[in-house]
Design an enzyme around this catalytic site. Structure first.
Site, PDB file in Angstrom:
ATOM      1  N   GLY A  43      10.534  -5.634  -4.017  1.00  0.00           N
ATOM      2  CA  GLY A  43      10.010  -4.839  -3.144  1.00  0.00           C
ATOM      3  C   GLY A  43       9.726  -5.860  -1.972  1.00  0.00           C
ATOM      4  O   GLY A  43       9.234  -5.313  -0.595  1.00  0.00           O
ATOM      5  N   ASP A  99       4.668  -5.749  -2.183  1.00  0.00           N
ATOM      6  CA  ASP A  99       4.976  -4.584  -1.428  1.00  0.00           C
ATOM      7  C   ASP A  99       3.593  -3.653  -1.403  1.00  0.00           C
ATOM      8  O   ASP A  99       3.145  -3.108  -0.494  1.00  0.00           O
ATOM      9  CB  ASP A  99       6.371  -3.784  -1.503  1.00  0.00           C
ATOM     10  CG  ASP A  99       6.532  -3.606  -3.157  1.00  0.00           C
ATOM     11  OD1 ASP A  99       5.559  -3.919  -3.980  1.00  0.00           O
ATOM     12  OD2 ASP A  99       7.395  -3.023  -3.442  1.00  0.00           O
ATOM     13  N   ASP A 102      -0.566  -0.512  -6.697  1.00  0.00           N
ATOM     14  CA  ASP A 102      -0.806   0.784  -7.292  1.00  0.00           C
ATOM     15  C   ASP A 102      -2.020   0.697  -8.317  1.00  0.00           C
ATOM     16  O   ASP A 102      -3.042   0.967  -8.148  1.00  0.00           O
ATOM     17  CB  ASP A 102       0.357   1.251  -7.868  1.00  0.00           C
ATOM     18  CG  ASP A 102       0.396   2.660  -8.194  1.00  0.00           C
ATOM     19  OD1 ASP A 102      -0.654   3.231  -8.247  1.00  0.00           O
ATOM     20  OD2 ASP A 102       1.551   3.444  -8.483  1.00  0.00           O
ATOM     21  N   LYS A 130      -2.348   1.443  -2.456  1.00  0.00           N
ATOM     22  CA  LYS A 130      -2.587   3.032  -2.640  1.00  0.00           C
ATOM     23  C   LYS A 130      -3.956   3.440  -3.209  1.00  0.00           C
ATOM     24  O   LYS A 130      -4.612   2.769  -3.776  1.00  0.00           O
ATOM     25  CB  LYS A 130      -1.605   3.491  -3.945  1.00  0.00           C
ATOM     26  CG  LYS A 130       0.031   3.765  -3.626  1.00  0.00           C
ATOM     27  CD  LYS A 130       0.399   4.397  -4.716  1.00  0.00           C
ATOM     28  CE  LYS A 130       1.639   4.585  -4.483  1.00  0.00           C
ATOM     29  NZ  LYS A 130       2.576   5.401  -5.541  1.00  0.00           N
ATOM     30  N   PHE A 151       4.113   8.926  -3.575  1.00  0.00           N
ATOM     31  CA  PHE A 151       5.344   7.735  -3.992  1.00  0.00           C
ATOM     32  C   PHE A 151       6.103   7.431  -2.553  1.00  0.00           C
ATOM     33  O   PHE A 151       6.441   8.530  -1.987  1.00  0.00           O
ATOM     34  CB  PHE A 151       6.435   8.261  -5.013  1.00  0.00           C
ATOM     35  CG  PHE A 151       7.240   7.042  -5.429  1.00  0.00           C
ATOM     36  CD1 PHE A 151       6.907   6.370  -6.500  1.00  0.00           C
ATOM     37  CD2 PHE A 151       8.352   6.904  -4.682  1.00  0.00           C
ATOM     38  CE1 PHE A 151       7.673   5.370  -7.163  1.00  0.00           C
ATOM     39  CE2 PHE A 151       9.192   5.737  -5.248  1.00  0.00           C
ATOM     40  CZ  PHE A 151       8.669   4.938  -6.363  1.00  0.00           C
ATOM     41  N   ASP A 158      11.901   0.946  -2.805  1.00  0.00           N
ATOM     42  CA  ASP A 158      13.126   1.888  -3.256  1.00  0.00           C
ATOM     43  C   ASP A 158      12.730   3.039  -4.008  1.00  0.00           C
ATOM     44  O   ASP A 158      11.342   3.156  -4.687  1.00  0.00           O
ATOM     45  CB  ASP A 158      14.011   1.021  -3.948  1.00  0.00           C
ATOM     46  CG  ASP A 158      13.594   0.943  -5.527  1.00  0.00           C
ATOM     47  OD1 ASP A 158      12.429   0.209  -5.633  1.00  0.00           O
ATOM     48  OD2 ASP A 158      14.256   1.245  -6.234  1.00  0.00           O
ATOM     49  N   ARG A 164      15.623   1.107   0.597  1.00  0.00           N
ATOM     50  CA  ARG A 164      15.057  -0.084   0.678  1.00  0.00           C
ATOM     51  C   ARG A 164      15.166  -0.352   2.411  1.00  0.00           C
ATOM     52  O   ARG A 164      14.405  -1.174   3.033  1.00  0.00           O
ATOM     53  CB  ARG A 164      15.406  -1.303   0.303  1.00  0.00           C
ATOM     54  CG  ARG A 164      14.872  -1.258  -1.509  1.00  0.00           C
ATOM     55  CD  ARG A 164      15.370  -2.486  -2.158  1.00  0.00           C
ATOM     56  NE  ARG A 164      15.272  -2.375  -3.539  1.00  0.00           N
ATOM     57  CZ  ARG A 164      14.329  -2.471  -4.350  1.00  0.00           C
ATOM     58  NH1 ARG A 164      13.095  -2.542  -3.794  1.00  0.00           N
ATOM     59  NH2 ARG A 164      14.439  -2.315  -5.644  1.00  0.00           N
TER      60      ARG A 164
HETATM   61  P1  XMP Z   1       1.175  -1.649 -10.055  1.00  0.00           P
HETATM   62  O1  XMP Z   1       0.734  -0.524 -10.667  1.00  0.00           O
HETATM   63  O2  XMP Z   1       1.449  -2.724 -10.920  1.00  0.00           O
HETATM   64  O3  XMP Z   1       2.334  -1.390  -9.366  1.00  0.00           O
HETATM   65  O4  XMP Z   1      -0.150  -2.106  -9.061  1.00  0.00           O
HETATM   66  C1  XMP Z   1       3.025  -2.131  -8.628  1.00  0.00           C
HETATM   67  C2  XMP Z   1       4.631  -2.148  -8.359  1.00  0.00           C
HETATM   68  O5  XMP Z   1       4.926  -0.603  -8.757  1.00  0.00           O
HETATM   69  C3  XMP Z   1       5.861  -0.266  -7.918  1.00  0.00           C
HETATM   70  N1  XMP Z   1       5.497   0.807  -7.079  1.00  0.00           N
HETATM   71  C4  XMP Z   1       6.050   1.516  -6.312  1.00  0.00           C
HETATM   72  N2  XMP Z   1       7.463   1.507  -5.632  1.00  0.00           N
HETATM   73  N3  XMP Z   1       7.135   3.259  -4.396  1.00  0.00           N
HETATM   74  C5  XMP Z   1       7.908   2.225  -4.793  1.00  0.00           C
HETATM   75  O6  XMP Z   1       8.972   2.050  -4.259  1.00  0.00           O
HETATM   76  C6  XMP Z   1       5.713   3.492  -4.634  1.00  0.00           C
HETATM   77  O7  XMP Z   1       4.967   4.183  -4.086  1.00  0.00           O
HETATM   78  C7  XMP Z   1       5.426   2.731  -5.747  1.00  0.00           C
HETATM   79  N4  XMP Z   1       3.885   2.489  -6.196  1.00  0.00           N
HETATM   80  C8  XMP Z   1       4.175   1.665  -7.117  1.00  0.00           C
HETATM   81  C9  XMP Z   1       6.229  -1.376  -7.171  1.00  0.00           C
HETATM   82  O8  XMP Z   1       7.403  -2.200  -7.687  1.00  0.00           O
HETATM   83  C10 XMP Z   1       5.019  -2.292  -7.134  1.00  0.00           C
HETATM   84  O9  XMP Z   1       5.396  -3.716  -7.011  1.00  0.00           O
END
Ligand code: XMP
Length: 178
Positions: A43, A99, A102, A130, A151, A158, A164
């Site tokens: 990402g 990227d 979360d 987020k 999301f 993606d 992407r």
């Molecule tokens: P964490 O929960 O570890 O998540 O902070 C980070 C990874 O989760 C994926 N991610 C997303 N990918 N749209 C995406 O395309 C989203 O809204 C999203 N939320 C989490 C992403 O791989 C990120 O590095």
């Protein structure tokens, strides 16, 4: 039911100007000191490419993956640093570029691993944070935008491998029409 990008949250102009500002914040922090940039695949790719071209310190680039596996039904994160790149991290100042933040699990695990293999300083830079309850506190040093807990796709992010290449960031919504 399928999903498709609908509402644009951040257009390409807004992203480009914030990336320029972030690069200046990073330049002002490191003041020309050598840096190892660690990008989190996949990402990070478009954000990373735009960001590093505006950084002015000597740098090396390392690309890593953080895999998710289940341990007793709890998702765990396993950072994978290519063995050939370990020397670029050990003893160095590291800036992680990802990227989206979360739950924070990815960046918390990666920071621990980078320190374990010998990085002397690890800072974290993400394009998007987020507005979600963070379960793993990994303090961000540089953040592009705060976004709602939806999301998103585009600009490197993606859904099932798609979108992407969108130049903007859009919310992905369920659609009954597809
Ligand atoms: P964490 O929960 O570890 O998540 O902070 C980070 C990874 O989760 C994926 N991610 C997303 N990918 N749209 C995406 O395309 C989203 O809204 C999203 N939320 C989490 C992403 O791989 C990120 O590095």
């Amino acid at each position: 039911m399928e999903a498709e990008p609908t509402r644009i949250l951040l257009d390409s102009g807004k992203i480009a100007s914030r990336v320029r500002e972030l690069a200046e914040e990073i330049n002002d922090t490191y003041l020309g000191e050598p840096l190892t940039i660690v990008g989190v695949l996949d990402g990070c790719l478009i954000f990373l490419a735009d960001l590093v071209r505006r950084l002015r310190m000597p740098m090396e680039l390392v690309l890593v993956r953080v895999k998710t596996y289940l341990d007793a039904d709890t998702p765990q994160k396993k950072p994978v640093i290519p063995p050939d790149d370990l020397a670029r991290v050990a003893g160095g100042r590291v800036l992680v570029v990802d990227d989206i933040y979360d739950t924070g699990a990815t960046l918390a695990a990666l920071k621990l691993e980078l320190l374990r293999v010998g990085a002397i300083d690890v800072k974290l830079c993400v394009l998007l944070e987020k507005d979600a309850p963070h379960k793993h506190e990994a303090t961000l040093d540089f953040r592009g935008f705060a976004i709602p807990d939806v999301f998103v796709v585009g600009y490197g992010l993606d859904y099932a491998g798609r979108y992407r290449n969108l130049p903007h960031i859009a919310e992905l919504e369920q659609s009954a029409n597809l």
